[in-house]
Every structure is written in structure tokens, then in C-alpha cells.
Design a protein around this motif. Structure first.
Motif, PDB file in Angstrom:
ATOM      1  N   MET A 214       0.830  -1.213   0.000  1.00  0.00           N
ATOM      2  CA  MET A 214       0.000   0.000   0.000  1.00  0.00           C
ATOM      3  C   MET A 214       0.863   1.260   0.000  1.00  0.00           C
ATOM      4  O   MET A 214       0.542   2.254  -0.655  1.00  0.00           O
ATOM      5  N   LEU A 215       2.001   1.191   0.763  1.00  0.00           N
ATOM      6  CA  LEU A 215       2.908   2.347   0.755  1.00  0.00           C
ATOM      7  C   LEU A 215       3.529   2.559  -0.624  1.00  0.00           C
ATOM      8  O   LEU A 215       3.677   3.703  -1.090  1.00  0.00           O
ATOM      9  N   GLU A 216       3.884   1.488  -1.291  1.00  0.00           N
ATOM     10  CA  GLU A 216       4.441   1.616  -2.638  1.00  0.00           C
ATOM     11  C   GLU A 216       3.397   2.169  -3.611  1.00  0.00           C
ATOM     12  O   GLU A 216       3.719   2.997  -4.477  1.00  0.00           O
ATOM     13  N   ASP A 217       2.131   1.715  -3.471  1.00  0.00           N
ATOM     14  CA  ASP A 217       1.075   2.260  -4.326  1.00  0.00           C
ATOM     15  C   ASP A 217       0.875   3.753  -4.075  1.00  0.00           C
ATOM     16  O   ASP A 217       0.673   4.543  -5.010  1.00  0.00           O
ATOM     17  N   ALA A 218       0.939   4.141  -2.787  1.00  0.00           N
ATOM     18  CA  ALA A 218       0.802   5.554  -2.463  1.00  0.00           C
ATOM     19  C   ALA A 218       1.949   6.366  -3.060  1.00  0.00           C
ATOM     20  O   ALA A 218       1.750   7.479  -3.569  1.00  0.00           O
ATOM     21  N   MET A 219       3.177   5.792  -3.014  1.00  0.00           N
ATOM     22  CA  MET A 219       4.326   6.486  -3.615  1.00  0.00           C
ATOM     23  C   MET A 219       4.127   6.653  -5.126  1.00  0.00           C
ATOM     24  O   MET A 219       4.445   7.711  -5.691  1.00  0.00           O
ATOM     25  N   ALA A 220       3.602   5.599  -5.772  1.00  0.00           N
ATOM     26  CA  ALA A 220       3.364   5.696  -7.212  1.00  0.00           C
ATOM     27  C   ALA A 220       2.342   6.777  -7.528  1.00  0.00           C
ATOM     28  O   ALA A 220       2.487   7.537  -8.500  1.00  0.00           O
ATOM     29  N   GLU A 221       1.277   6.839  -6.697  1.00  0.00           N
ATOM     30  CA  GLU A 221       0.271   7.880  -6.912  1.00  0.00           C
ATOM     31  C   GLU A 221       0.857   9.269  -6.716  1.00  0.00           C
ATOM     32  O   GLU A 221       0.563  10.210  -7.465  1.00  0.00           O
ATOM     33  N   ILE A 222       1.702   9.405  -5.692  1.00  0.00           N
ATOM     34  CA  ILE A 222       2.339  10.701  -5.439  1.00  0.00           C
ATOM     35  C   ILE A 222       3.218  11.096  -6.608  1.00  0.00           C
ATOM     36  O   ILE A 222       3.196  12.252  -7.062  1.00  0.00           O
ATOM     37  N   ARG A 223       4.004  10.157  -7.131  1.00  0.00           N
ATOM     38  CA  ARG A 223       4.881  10.474  -8.265  1.00  0.00           C
ATOM     39  C   ARG A 223       4.055  10.879  -9.486  1.00  0.00           C
ATOM     40  O   ARG A 223       4.415  11.835 -10.206  1.00  0.00           O
ATOM     41  N   ALA A 224       2.946  10.144  -9.726  1.00  0.00           N
ATOM     42  CA  ALA A 224       2.090  10.500 -10.868  1.00  0.00           C
ATOM     43  C   ALA A 224       1.480  11.876 -10.681  1.00  0.00           C
ATOM     44  O   ALA A 224       1.413  12.680 -11.625  1.00  0.00           O
ATOM     45  N   MET A 225       1.036  12.175  -9.464  1.00  0.00           N
ATOM     46  CA  MET A 225       0.426  13.476  -9.195  1.00  0.00           C
ATOM     47  C   MET A 225       1.438  14.596  -9.378  1.00  0.00           C
ATOM     48  O   MET A 225       1.152  15.626 -10.011  1.00  0.00           O
ATOM     49  N   VAL A 226       2.635  14.387  -8.859  1.00  0.00           N
ATOM     50  CA  VAL A 226       3.684  15.402  -8.997  1.00  0.00           C
ATOM     51  C   VAL A 226       4.047  15.580 -10.471  1.00  0.00           C
ATOM     52  O   VAL A 226       4.285  16.696 -10.950  1.00  0.00           O
ATOM     53  N   GLY A 227       4.077  14.467 -11.192  1.00  0.00           N
ATOM     54  CA  GLY A 227       4.383  14.556 -12.616  1.00  0.00           C
ATOM     55  C   GLY A 227       3.348  15.368 -13.371  1.00  0.00           C
ATOM     56  O   GLY A 227       3.667  16.054 -14.357  1.00  0.00           O
ATOM     57  N   GLN A 228       2.088  15.274 -12.960  1.00  0.00           N
ATOM     58  CA  GLN A 228       1.045  16.056 -13.596  1.00  0.00           C
ATOM     59  C   GLN A 228       1.152  17.541 -13.243  1.00  0.00           C
ATOM     60  O   GLN A 228       0.857  18.405 -14.060  1.00  0.00           O
ATOM     61  N   LEU A 229       1.563  17.835 -12.039  1.00  0.00           N
ATOM     62  CA  LEU A 229       1.644  19.224 -11.599  1.00  0.00           C
ATOM     63  C   LEU A 229       2.878  19.937 -12.130  1.00  0.00           C
ATOM     64  O   LEU A 229       2.845  21.147 -12.369  1.00  0.00           O
ATOM     65  N   MET A 230       3.955  19.214 -12.316  1.00  0.00           N
ATOM     66  CA  MET A 230       5.229  19.833 -12.689  1.00  0.00           C
ATOM     67  C   MET A 230       5.585  19.427 -14.117  1.00  0.00           C
ATOM     68  O   MET A 230       5.835  18.259 -14.404  1.00  0.00           O
ATOM     69  N   LEU A 231       5.577  20.423 -15.009  1.00  0.00           N
ATOM     70  CA  LEU A 231       5.988  20.173 -16.384  1.00  0.00           C
ATOM     71  C   LEU A 231       7.503  20.102 -16.463  1.00  0.00           C
ATOM     72  O   LEU A 231       8.210  20.664 -15.625  1.00  0.00           O
ATOM     73  N   PRO A 232       8.021  19.415 -17.475  1.00  0.00           N
ATOM     74  CA  PRO A 232       9.471  19.439 -17.658  1.00  0.00           C
ATOM     75  C   PRO A 232       9.934  20.847 -18.028  1.00  0.00           C
ATOM     76  O   PRO A 232       9.129  21.727 -18.348  1.00  0.00           O
TER      77      PRO A 232
END
Length: 369
Positions: A214-232
Motif C-alpha cells: 500500500m505504501l508503494e502504491d501511495a508512492m506511485a500515486e504521489i509520483r504520478a500526481m507530482v508529474g502532472q503538476l510539474m511540467l518538464p
């Protein structure tokens, strides 16, 4: 004697024949013969070799007024004036002729004016009709310009609202993404490390493994969310590279296919337009994945009349745009519309239930201030 003849047509008669010294050689009235009379203006003109004319009163009481003409009589050999012939014309007939001529002249002038008016009236009527049509046409154009002005004012208000919503959006999104990454993301990473330290991989029971998953899934969600918020970092990229990067990230994150076609040599665009296009593609693909499960995802970039045309489409279930709440509130499609309009573009949704969805954005090559 021929000198005594009268002209019936002109009402003119020979009255006297004068000698150069003013003596009457012959007169129609015998009592005036051999008399010396005063030399008047007409007589003087005739003695000088010119025909003289002068009005004259009646020589006898009750006689009508006359017009007298004095004609020089010349010697055939020397050409000298040897006598002056005086002729008289009834002024009454002359006045009658003058009155007749005046009436005839006014009649001709009246007929000519009537003919001219008759000829000019159709021209004037056509001109008046044309002026009326032109005035009505100008009134219609004025009403149309007024309508367009009001429409432009409404569009300007929408554009101003969109710009207001998008003011400093990117810095706020980057800050939120950094806060999530450095806050919640770091806490989750520490929690995973603690679990690995306290419960090595071979010594974990089912609950411990479930907690770690569950912690790994939460980390994946956080990374995806951050990726959506922060453009390259887009400044160093061309528009083509930036869009390719966004599509590649979507493919990797969702494990779905995206059909991408970009027209060669798009040309340079402003950073504001580049960011708006990347966000448009990102949000459009997110909607396609969410509602169409990634079915038939497609991204196309072309140019037309100094504008950039971007379409994101899918082959999902589609919807009725008139019944979509995302067009009137929330952060979904209305956010896309605001994003496009904030740089002076236009946003269109084409969708039919059961026939997929096409999101179209028309962007200027240079963002409006």
C-alpha cells in the motif's frame, strides 16, 4: 415717287429727306418741306456715315409714338453723305412684336424647362432611390457593427476572466508539486525504509507485506500526481519535443498507446503558448484515459493561417457537450477552455454519445499580452 412707299409688313414709312445742313428737302407732311429743323442724335449719327436710331414723340398731336431711323445717302462717285433719309416705324407694332417675342421666348423656355425636368426626373428619382437603399444598407451595417462590438466586448470579458484564472498558475502548480514531493513523498519513502529495516523481505508476514504494498502504491500515486503538476523544463525544448515528451510520459504512466502526428517545421512559439499546448495535450489525454480507458487516443498538431491547431481525440463512449457539468464548472474541461483562451486561442469540443470525443484548440503562434 418711290420714297413715298410704305412697308405694310414692317409698318415703316419714309418721313423726311434731310440736307446735311438740317434743311428738310422732302417730307411726307408738305408743311415741313424747306424747313430747317434741329439736328438730333440720330441725324448726327447719319451725317457721320452711320445709321442712327432714336425714339421719337409724335410730330402731330394724337400721333402714335414712333421709332425713327436715319440712313445716310451717299454720292455714288465720292461716297460723301449728301443727304439723310428718315424713316419712321409705329412703336405700337414694335412693342406688340416685342411682347409677342417675349411670350414666345417664355413659352420656349417653359417647354425647355419642362422637357429638362421630364428628362432629369427619372435620374433624380433613381438617385434618390439609390441613396435610400444605401442609407438602409449603412443602417444595417451599423447595427451589425454594433452587434459585433458587443460580441467582441463579451469575448474580451471572457478572455480577461480566463487570464485572471491562469495568472501564475504554473508557479503555484510547481510549488504544490514540490511540497507534495518533499512532504508527503518523503514521509512515504521514510516509512518504506523503516519497514524494510524492521521487517526484512524474508521475515515479513502477510499484513506487513500488504502494508508495504500500500505504501508503494501511495508512492506511485504521489509520483504520478507530482508529474502532472510539474511540467518538464520547456524553455530549452522545441514545441515538437515538448509534446513528444508529454505523450511519452502518458504512455509510460498509463501503459496505453497514443497515435501522435506532428506537422514538420511547426516554427517557434512563445513559451506561454508552449505551456498552454502541453497542458492541453496532458489534460486531454488524461480525460481520454479516464473516460475512454485509452481507447483510440490520438494527438495531432498542424498549422493553418499563422495559427497552431491541436486536437486530442479518443474512440470512447462520448457524451453530450450540452449536458457536461465540466463545461460550466470544476477544473476539467472549463480549465482546458480557460487555458486556451488565456493565450488568445479558441477551444471547441466535438462529441456524440457512442462516437468518441475530439478536443480542438486553436492557438496563436504568439501569445497575446
Amino acid at each position: 415717287m418711290a420714297f413715298e412707299a410704305r412697308s405694310a409688313g414692317a409698318h415703316m414709312s419714309a418721313e423726311r429727306l434731310w440736307a446735311p445742313d438740317g434743311r428738310v428737302i422732302f417730307a411726307a407732311d408738305p408743311t415741313q418741306t424747306d424747313r430747317r429743323l434741329n439736328i438730333g442724335h440720330g441725324m448726327a449719327e447719319a451725317l457721320a456715315g452711320r445709321i442712327g436710331v432714336q425714339p421719337g414723340g409724335a410730330d402731330l398731336p394724337g400721333s402714335p409714338p414712333t421709332i425713327r431711323a436715319f440712313v445716310p445717302v451717299r454720292d455714288d462717285v465720292t461716297g460723301a453723305v449728301v443727304a439723310v433719309a428718315e424713316f419712321a416705324q409705329d412703336a405700337t407694332s414694335a412693342m406688340s412684336l416685342l411682347s409677342w417675342s417675349r411670350s414666345r421666348t417664355w413659352l420656349i423656355v417653359g417647354l425647355a424647362m419642362a422637357a429638362m425636368f421630364g428628362a432629369l426626373y427619372p435620374v433624380i428619382a433613381r438617385g434618390q432611390s439609390q441613396i435610400t437603399r444605401q442609407r438602409l444598407d449603412l443602417d444595417d451595417r451599423l447595427r451589425e457593427l454594433t452587434r459585433l462590438h458587443r460580441s467582441n466586448a463579451l469575448l474580451q470579458m471572457r478572455l480577461d476572466r480566463a487570464r485572471t484564472r491562469q495568472v501564475d498558475v504554473e508557479p503555484h502548480l510547481r510549488r504544490i508539486g514540490a511540497d507534495i514531493h518533499d512532504g508527503v513523498g518523503q514521509l512515504l519513502a521514510i516509512a518504506l525504509l523503516k519497514i524494510d529495516q524492521l521487517f526484512p523481505d524474508g521475515a515479513r508476514n502477510a499484513d506487513q507485506r500488504a502494508i508495504r504494498d500500500m505504501l508503494e502504491d501511495a508512492m506511485a500515486e504521489i509520483r504520478a500526481m507530482v508529474g502532472q503538476l510539474m511540467l518538464p523544463h520547456l524553455k530549452s525544448m522545441s514545441l515538437t519535443t515538448a509534446v513528444e515528451t508529454m505523450v511519452a510520459k502518458h504512455r509510460h504512466r498509463t501503459s496505453t498507446d497514443v497515435d501522435l502526428w506532428i506537422e514538420p517545421d511547426l516554427g517557434p512559439v512563445d513559451d506561454a503558448v508552449k505551456v498552454a499546448v502541453c497542458r492541453f495535450v496532458q489534460e486531454g489525454l488524461n480525460n481520454a484515459f479516464k473516460h475512454a480507458h485509452g481507447c483510440g487516443q490520438s494527438v495531432v498538431l498542424t498549422t493553418s493561417e499563422a495559427c497552431l491547431l491541436v486536437t486530442v481525440s479518443d474512440l470512447g463512449p462520448g457524451f453530450d457537450p450540452q449536458d457536461s457539468p465540466g463545461l460550466h464548472g470544476g477544473m476539467g474541461l472549463v480549465g482546458l477552455r480557460d487555458r486556451v483562451e488565456s493565450v488568445g486561442g479558441a477551444f471547441v469540443i466535438s462529441s456524440t454519445p457512442g462516437a468518441g470525443t475530439v478536443l480542438s484548440g486553436r492557438f496563436p503562434m504568439t501569445g497575446e499580452a
